[in-house]
Scaffold this motif. Structure first.
Motif, PDB file in Angstrom:
ATOM      1  N   UNK A  81       0.847  -1.543  -0.335  1.00  0.00           N
ATOM      2  CA  UNK A  81      -0.017  -0.223   0.103  1.00  0.00           C
ATOM      3  C   UNK A  81       0.852   1.615   0.004  1.00  0.00           C
ATOM      4  N   UNK A  82       0.345   2.066  -1.102  1.00  0.00           N
ATOM      5  CA  UNK A  82       1.914   2.982  -1.831  1.00  0.00           C
ATOM      6  C   UNK A  82       1.236   4.211   0.012  1.00  0.00           C
ATOM      7  N   UNK A  83       1.923   4.845   0.665  1.00  0.00           N
ATOM      8  CA  UNK A  83       2.431   5.333   2.427  1.00  0.00           C
ATOM      9  C   UNK A  83       2.516   7.234   1.608  1.00  0.00           C
ATOM     10  N   UNK A  84       2.181   7.861   1.928  1.00  0.00           N
ATOM     11  CA  UNK A  84       2.476   9.711   1.542  1.00  0.00           C
ATOM     12  C   UNK A  84       2.993  10.356   2.848  1.00  0.00           C
ATOM     13  N   UNK A  85       3.775  11.375   2.910  1.00  0.00           N
ATOM     14  CA  UNK A  85       3.980  11.901   3.372  1.00  0.00           C
ATOM     15  C   UNK A  85       3.868  13.846   3.082  1.00  0.00           C
ATOM     16  N   UNK A  86       2.784  14.081   3.643  1.00  0.00           N
ATOM     17  CA  UNK A  86       3.081  16.091   3.341  1.00  0.00           C
ATOM     18  C   UNK A  86       3.002  16.587   4.656  1.00  0.00           C
ATOM     19  N   UNK A  87       3.558  17.864   3.889  1.00  0.00           N
ATOM     20  CA  UNK A  87       4.526  18.834   4.959  1.00  0.00           C
ATOM     21  C   UNK A  87       4.128  20.385   3.647  1.00  0.00           C
ATOM     22  N   UNK A  88       4.241  21.305   4.881  1.00  0.00           N
ATOM     23  CA  UNK A  88       4.594  22.730   4.222  1.00  0.00           C
ATOM     24  C   UNK A  88       3.293  23.477   4.454  1.00  0.00           C
ATOM     25  N   UNK A  89       2.285  23.240   5.055  1.00  0.00           N
ATOM     26  CA  UNK A  89       1.404  23.940   5.018  1.00  0.00           C
ATOM     27  C   UNK A  89       1.789  24.654   6.038  1.00  0.00           C
ATOM     28  N   UNK A  90       0.720  26.206   6.650  1.00  0.00           N
ATOM     29  CA  UNK A  90       1.203  27.108   7.235  1.00  0.00           C
ATOM     30  C   UNK A  90      -0.102  27.789   7.451  1.00  0.00           C
ATOM     31  N   UNK A  91       0.130  29.422   8.121  1.00  0.00           N
ATOM     32  CA  UNK A  91      -0.557  30.603   8.230  1.00  0.00           C
ATOM     33  C   UNK A  91       0.050  31.469   6.625  1.00  0.00           C
ATOM     34  N   UNK A  92      -1.454  32.201   6.490  1.00  0.00           N
ATOM     35  CA  UNK A  92      -0.641  32.890   5.354  1.00  0.00           C
ATOM     36  C   UNK A  92      -1.719  34.069   4.920  1.00  0.00           C
ATOM     37  N   UNK A  93      -1.220  35.264   4.933  1.00  0.00           N
ATOM     38  CA  UNK A  93      -2.740  35.819   4.649  1.00  0.00           C
ATOM     39  C   UNK A  93      -3.311  36.125   2.804  1.00  0.00           C
ATOM     40  N   UNK A  94      -4.375  36.748   2.979  1.00  0.00           N
ATOM     41  CA  UNK A  94      -5.738  36.301   1.345  1.00  0.00           C
ATOM     42  C   UNK A  94      -4.420  36.999   0.435  1.00  0.00           C
ATOM     43  N   UNK A  95      -3.939  36.546  -0.046  1.00  0.00           N
ATOM     44  CA  UNK A  95      -3.497  36.586  -1.916  1.00  0.00           C
ATOM     45  C   UNK A  95      -1.860  36.280  -1.792  1.00  0.00           C
ATOM     46  N   UNK A  96      -1.417  35.131  -0.600  1.00  0.00           N
ATOM     47  CA  UNK A  96      -0.210  35.047  -0.146  1.00  0.00           C
ATOM     48  C   UNK A  96      -0.497  33.660  -1.561  1.00  0.00           C
ATOM     49  N   UNK A  97       1.323  33.291  -1.133  1.00  0.00           N
ATOM     50  CA  UNK A  97       1.269  32.213  -1.632  1.00  0.00           C
ATOM     51  C   UNK A  97       1.635  30.602  -0.750  1.00  0.00           C
ATOM     52  N   UNK A  98       1.430  29.371  -1.346  1.00  0.00           N
ATOM     53  CA  UNK A  98       2.661  28.440   0.273  1.00  0.00           C
ATOM     54  C   UNK A  98       3.175  26.706  -1.086  1.00  0.00           C
ATOM     55  N   UNK A  99       3.820  27.155  -0.965  1.00  0.00           N
ATOM     56  CA  UNK A  99       3.913  25.554  -1.372  1.00  0.00           C
ATOM     57  C   UNK A  99       3.701  24.446  -0.586  1.00  0.00           C
ATOM     58  N   UNK A 100       3.145  22.700  -0.895  1.00  0.00           N
ATOM     59  CA  UNK A 100       3.402  22.624  -0.579  1.00  0.00           C
ATOM     60  C   UNK A 100       3.988  20.827  -0.841  1.00  0.00           C
ATOM     61  N   UNK A 101       4.315  20.040  -0.497  1.00  0.00           N
ATOM     62  CA  UNK A 101       5.263  19.241  -0.507  1.00  0.00           C
ATOM     63  C   UNK A 101       4.383  17.976  -0.057  1.00  0.00           C
ATOM     64  N   UNK A 102       5.069  16.367  -1.121  1.00  0.00           N
ATOM     65  CA  UNK A 102       4.874  15.311  -0.729  1.00  0.00           C
ATOM     66  C   UNK A 102       5.122  14.722  -1.000  1.00  0.00           C
ATOM     67  N   UNK A 103       5.832  13.418  -0.348  1.00  0.00           N
ATOM     68  CA  UNK A 103       7.362  12.635  -0.370  1.00  0.00           C
ATOM     69  C   UNK A 103       6.084  10.707  -0.538  1.00  0.00           C
ATOM     70  N   UNK A 104       6.514  10.444  -1.710  1.00  0.00           N
ATOM     71  CA  UNK A 104       5.090   8.835  -1.966  1.00  0.00           C
ATOM     72  C   UNK A 104       6.579   7.571  -1.690  1.00  0.00           C
ATOM     73  N   UNK A 105       5.574   6.797  -1.281  1.00  0.00           N
ATOM     74  CA  UNK A 105       7.183   5.882  -0.940  1.00  0.00           C
ATOM     75  C   UNK A 105       7.196   4.701  -2.214  1.00  0.00           C
ATOM     76  N   UNK A 106       6.574   5.148  -3.496  1.00  0.00           N
ATOM     77  CA  UNK A 106       6.715   5.002  -4.810  1.00  0.00           C
ATOM     78  C   UNK A 106       5.908   5.484  -5.946  1.00  0.00           C
ATOM     79  N   UNK A 107       6.823   5.671  -7.520  1.00  0.00           N
ATOM     80  CA  UNK A 107       6.183   6.075  -7.853  1.00  0.00           C
ATOM     81  C   UNK A 107       4.742   5.908  -8.726  1.00  0.00           C
ATOM     82  N   UNK A 108       3.704   6.359  -8.887  1.00  0.00           N
ATOM     83  CA  UNK A 108       2.509   6.139  -9.620  1.00  0.00           C
ATOM     84  C   UNK A 108       2.199   7.528 -10.660  1.00  0.00           C
ATOM     85  N   UNK A 109       1.382   6.418 -11.787  1.00  0.00           N
ATOM     86  CA  UNK A 109       1.426   7.075 -12.776  1.00  0.00           C
ATOM     87  C   UNK A 109       0.345   8.256 -12.530  1.00  0.00           C
ATOM     88  N   UNK A 110      -0.105   8.669 -11.844  1.00  0.00           N
ATOM     89  CA  UNK A 110      -1.768   8.759 -11.263  1.00  0.00           C
ATOM     90  C   UNK A 110      -1.557   9.766 -10.180  1.00  0.00           C
TER      91      UNK A 110
END
Length: 110
Positions: free
Chosen positions: A1-30
């Motif tokens: 079973x594929x596992x995922x670990x997400x990171x990069x969230x936080x508090x941001x003001x309206x109009x701002x930007x964030x970049x999220x990252x995710x590491x998967x335990x294997x490569x996937x087509x979709x």
């Protein structure tokens, strides 16, 4: 079973930007980024398939960009011009999820 670990969230003001990252335990087509806001159902906001094909939900189109680094088994979500309604717990997963990781919280507030 594929596992995922997400990171990069936080508090941001309206109009701002964030970049999220995710590491998967294997490569996937979709792969996809999902979000779940309090009191709402989880929704798919962006997906990525072979050949660089991407799709976005109407609410994020033009503001979010999904990308991936297959060598590192990572999936990214760049979020620009964030709005309070983007506040949610964000997850990455396959397009047929069997289980969910912990997600990463994004809060858009002034």
């Amino acid at each position: 079973q594929v596992q995922f670990v997400e990171s990069g969230g936080g508090l941001v003001q309206p109009g701002g930007s964030l970049s999220l990252s995710c590491t998967a335990s294997e490569n996937l087509f979709f792969v996809g980024w999902y979000r779940q806001a309090p009191g709402k159902q989880r929704e798919l906001v962006a997906s990525s398939g072979p050949g660089g094909v991407t799709n976005y939900g109407d609410s994020v189109k033009g503001r979010f960009t999904i990308s991936r680094d297959n060598d590192r088994k990572m999936i990214f979500l760049l979020m620009n011009n964030l709005k309070p309604e983007d506040t949610a717990l964000y997850y990455c997963n396959t397009l047929n999820p069997l289980s969910w990781g912990q997600g990463t919280q994004v809060t858009v507030s002034s």
